[in-house]
Design a protein around this motif. Structure first.
Motif, PDB file in Angstrom:
ATOM      1  N   GLU A  25      32.182  27.583  19.965  1.00  0.00           N
ATOM      2  CA  GLU A  25      31.620  26.678  18.958  1.00  0.00           C
ATOM      3  C   GLU A  25      31.691  27.315  17.576  1.00  0.00           C
ATOM      4  N   THR A  26      31.422  28.616  17.524  1.00  0.00           N
ATOM      5  CA  THR A  26      31.520  29.334  16.241  1.00  0.00           C
ATOM      6  C   THR A  26      32.954  29.322  15.726  1.00  0.00           C
ATOM      7  N   GLU A  27      33.895  29.559  16.635  1.00  0.00           N
ATOM      8  CA  GLU A  27      35.309  29.534  16.240  1.00  0.00           C
ATOM      9  C   GLU A  27      35.708  28.149  15.730  1.00  0.00           C
ATOM     10  N   LYS A  28      35.200  27.098  16.387  1.00  0.00           N
ATOM     11  CA  LYS A  28      35.502  25.736  15.944  1.00  0.00           C
ATOM     12  C   LYS A  28      34.990  25.508  14.528  1.00  0.00           C
ATOM     13  N   THR A  29      33.742  25.946  14.287  1.00  0.00           N
ATOM     14  CA  THR A  29      33.149  25.768  12.956  1.00  0.00           C
ATOM     15  C   THR A  29      33.941  26.528  11.904  1.00  0.00           C
ATOM     16  N   GLU A  30      34.277  27.775  12.220  1.00  0.00           N
ATOM     17  CA  GLU A  30      35.039  28.582  11.266  1.00  0.00           C
ATOM     18  C   GLU A  30      36.418  27.988  11.020  1.00  0.00           C
ATOM     19  N   MET A  31      37.041  27.454  12.075  1.00  0.00           N
ATOM     20  CA  MET A  31      38.363  26.844  11.904  1.00  0.00           C
ATOM     21  C   MET A  31      38.266  25.589  11.042  1.00  0.00           C
ATOM     22  N   ASP A  32      37.227  24.776  11.283  1.00  0.00           N
ATOM     23  CA  ASP A  32      37.036  23.571  10.465  1.00  0.00           C
ATOM     24  C   ASP A  32      36.845  23.938   8.997  1.00  0.00           C
ATOM     25  N   ASN A  33      36.036  24.982   8.751  1.00  0.00           N
ATOM     26  CA  ASN A  33      35.822  25.434   7.362  1.00  0.00           C
ATOM     27  C   ASN A  33      37.127  25.948   6.761  1.00  0.00           C
ATOM     28  N   PHE A  34      37.905  26.659   7.563  1.00  0.00           N
ATOM     29  CA  PHE A  34      39.189  27.188   7.094  1.00  0.00           C
ATOM     30  C   PHE A  34      40.122  26.043   6.701  1.00  0.00           C
ATOM     31  N   ILE A  35      40.170  25.008   7.566  1.00  0.00           N
ATOM     32  CA  ILE A  35      41.034  23.855   7.292  1.00  0.00           C
ATOM     33  C   ILE A  35      40.567  23.125   6.031  1.00  0.00           C
ATOM     34  N   LYS A  36      39.238  22.949   5.892  1.00  0.00           N
ATOM     35  CA  LYS A  36      38.708  22.267   4.712  1.00  0.00           C
ATOM     36  C   LYS A  36      39.043  23.033   3.436  1.00  0.00           C
ATOM     37  N   GLN A  37      38.918  24.363   3.502  1.00  0.00           N
ATOM     38  CA  GLN A  37      39.246  25.181   2.324  1.00  0.00           C
ATOM     39  C   GLN A  37      40.733  25.052   1.979  1.00  0.00           C
ATOM     40  N   LYS A  38      41.571  25.045   3.003  1.00  0.00           N
ATOM     41  CA  LYS A  38      43.005  24.879   2.749  1.00  0.00           C
ATOM     42  C   LYS A  38      43.301  23.501   2.167  1.00  0.00           C
ATOM     43  N   GLU A  39      42.615  22.487   2.681  1.00  0.00           N
ATOM     44  CA  GLU A  39      42.830  21.128   2.171  1.00  0.00           C
ATOM     45  C   GLU A  39      42.367  21.020   0.720  1.00  0.00           C
ATOM     46  N   LEU A  40      41.218  21.633   0.408  1.00  0.00           N
ATOM     47  CA  LEU A  40      40.725  21.621  -0.980  1.00  0.00           C
ATOM     48  C   LEU A  40      41.690  22.346  -1.896  1.00  0.00           C
ATOM     49  N   LEU A  41      42.183  23.499  -1.427  1.00  0.00           N
ATOM     50  CA  LEU A  41      43.129  24.267  -2.236  1.00  0.00           C
ATOM     51  C   LEU A  41      44.422  23.481  -2.436  1.00  0.00           C
TER      52      LEU A  41
END
Length: 449
Positions: free
Chosen positions: A243-259
């Motif tokens: 679950e932690t990995e999922k959350t971190e991956m979602d945050n990573f994807i969101k940061q990439k999308e924002l960038l």
């Protein structure tokens, strides 16, 4: 090699004899006493320790491949894991050793597989005792059920406080194994999916434990329970980690999308600014309809264009076109100019051109076409009339060389040979087709003369 007592007469007196058929029958009946079950069984090794027996090496997998010096049992139904129903016929020597010719391969004290004399042959053996003590004796190796059950009960009393407690704990193991196996498969699926969805640049940690070990052995039943409890804790931890990995991956994807969105906006802004400056320069150079048309074509599909500047270019194009339309209409004169005018401006009817002027131009075009057709027809009649009036020998006609001229007919060298053709059916070269059907001349039917 295990020695076997060879005193035949004491054996007869104490009753340590059996028949092979009777033993086989007893062993087959014994198999039905073990209750079969479909649960995840628990297995253990039954060993002797002093005068008592106990269970050790508790495990979740059966041990059929163990040696004959090991007695593995199924705690779920008390059944031995070796072939206890087998009955072996073998031979022992007078010294108590297994015969090399026919040794007792299944005999095992650990497995309660013991030798007894074959009653079918023991009396013959007694008769021969005094004659030849060097001969061997036939024996039967069979499972000693009473000794086994006594040993099993002894070990059971040490491992479990009661039969009820044993059943309860075995059921607990069954449910636990079923539960953690199901949870492991679900977590494994989630972990695989997570890795498949992992974007480049994001690494997923090794958070999934190994599958439950069915072959690991434990000295006590409590050790097995502790292992299962520890494995459950590992699964719970893995569940949280995933679950932690999922959350971190979602945050990573969101940061990439924002960038990516930011970079796209910066790029678009840069391109828009550059395009706007380019448009302004191009707009200033528009001097006529051609320039305005080229400007509109260049920026029509450009997503970075300035819409206001593009509209200004469209306005310039419309103004130039209106002026050219009015000027071209005022300068219309012959049929050629009307044809060009209508071809250019008729498709624009309903936009920036005067539809009534287009209608007038088409009417005028029609009148000019009719006048031109009339002029050409009159000219054709005049040429043909003069040609027929001045016919002479050696002159060419539409069907060939004129050979002879008479008052109303003319002899012509045609492609079909010499033919007489009426004077009023002859035409100048190239002004009419020359056709024959069955060597008969066919005058043109669509000409005015």
């Amino acid at each position: 090699m295990k020695k076997f007592a060879t005193a035949v007469l004491p054996i007869l007196l104490t009753g340590c004899v059996a028949t092979s058929q009777g033993v086989k029958r007893d062993q087959e009946e014994l198999k039905s006493t073990f209750k079969k079950n479909n649960i995840n069984n628990v297995y253990a090794q039954l060993i002797r320790e002093g005068n008592n027996y106990k269970f050790t090496n508790f495990t979740l997998s059966d041990q059929y491949k163990s040696t004959r010096n090991q007695a593995w049992v199924n705690l779920g139904n008390k059944e031995p894991l070796w072939n206890y129903s087998a009955v072996e016929m073998c031979v022992v020597t007078n010294t108590g050793e297994d015969s090399e010719r026919r040794p007792c391969l299944t005999a095992s004290e650990a497995r309660f597989m013991e030798r007894t004399y074959d009653a079918e042959n023991v009396f013959a053996t007694v008769a021969m005792v005094g004659i030849n003590m060097l001969k061997g004796h036939k024996v039967i190796v069979s499972f000693q059920a009473d000794d086994y059950f006594e040993a099993y009960s002894s070990a059971e009393s040490i491992a479990f406080s009661s039969n009820h407690e044993q059943s309860k704990q075995l059921a607990l193991v069954t449910e636990t194994v079923k539960k953690i196996s199901s949870e492991y498969q679900a977590l494994k699926h989630d972990y695989v999916v997570l890795n498949q969805k992992s974007p480049p640049g994001f690494e997923i940690g090794e958070v999934l434990p190994s599958a439950i070990s069915f072959s690991e052995k434990f000295n006590s039943f409590d050790g097995l329970l502790d292992y299962l409890a520890g494995y459950q804790d590992a699964l719970d931890t893995a569940k949280l980690d995933i679950e932690t990995e999922k959350t971190e991956m979602d945050n990573f994807i969101k940061q990439k999308e924002l960038l990516a969105a930011k970079q796209k906006a910066e790029y678009r802004n840069k391109r828009t600014v550059g395009t706007r400056q380019e448009q302004q320069a191009a707009l200033a150079k528009i001097k006529n309809t051609y320039d305005a048309k080229a400007y509109l074509v260049k920026y029509r599909w450009n997503v970075y264009k300035d819409s206001v500047l593009y509209s200004q270019g469209q306005e310039l194009y419309d103004n130039f076109l209106k002026k050219e339309f009015t000027n071209d209409y005022e300068n219309l004169s012959d049929l050629s100019s009307y044809n060009s005018f209508i071809s250019r401006y008729a498709p624009l009817t309903g936009t920036i051109v005067d539809e009534q002027l287009i209608i007038k131009a088409k009417q005028k075009q029609k009148a000019l076409i009719q006048a031109e057709q009339k002029r050409k027809m009159e000219q054709f009649i005049s040429v043909v009339t003069n040609f027929r009036a001045e016919l002479s020998e050696g002159q060419d006609s539409h069907c060939g060389l004129i050979v002879e001229v008479k008052d109303k007919i003319v002899n012509v060298q045609t492609m079909a040979g010499l033919m007489f053709i009426k004077r009023d059916q002859l035409y100048p070269v190239g002004s009419a087709p020359c056709k024959f059907y069955n060597n008969v001349y066919q005058p043109p039917a669509d000409l005015p003369i």
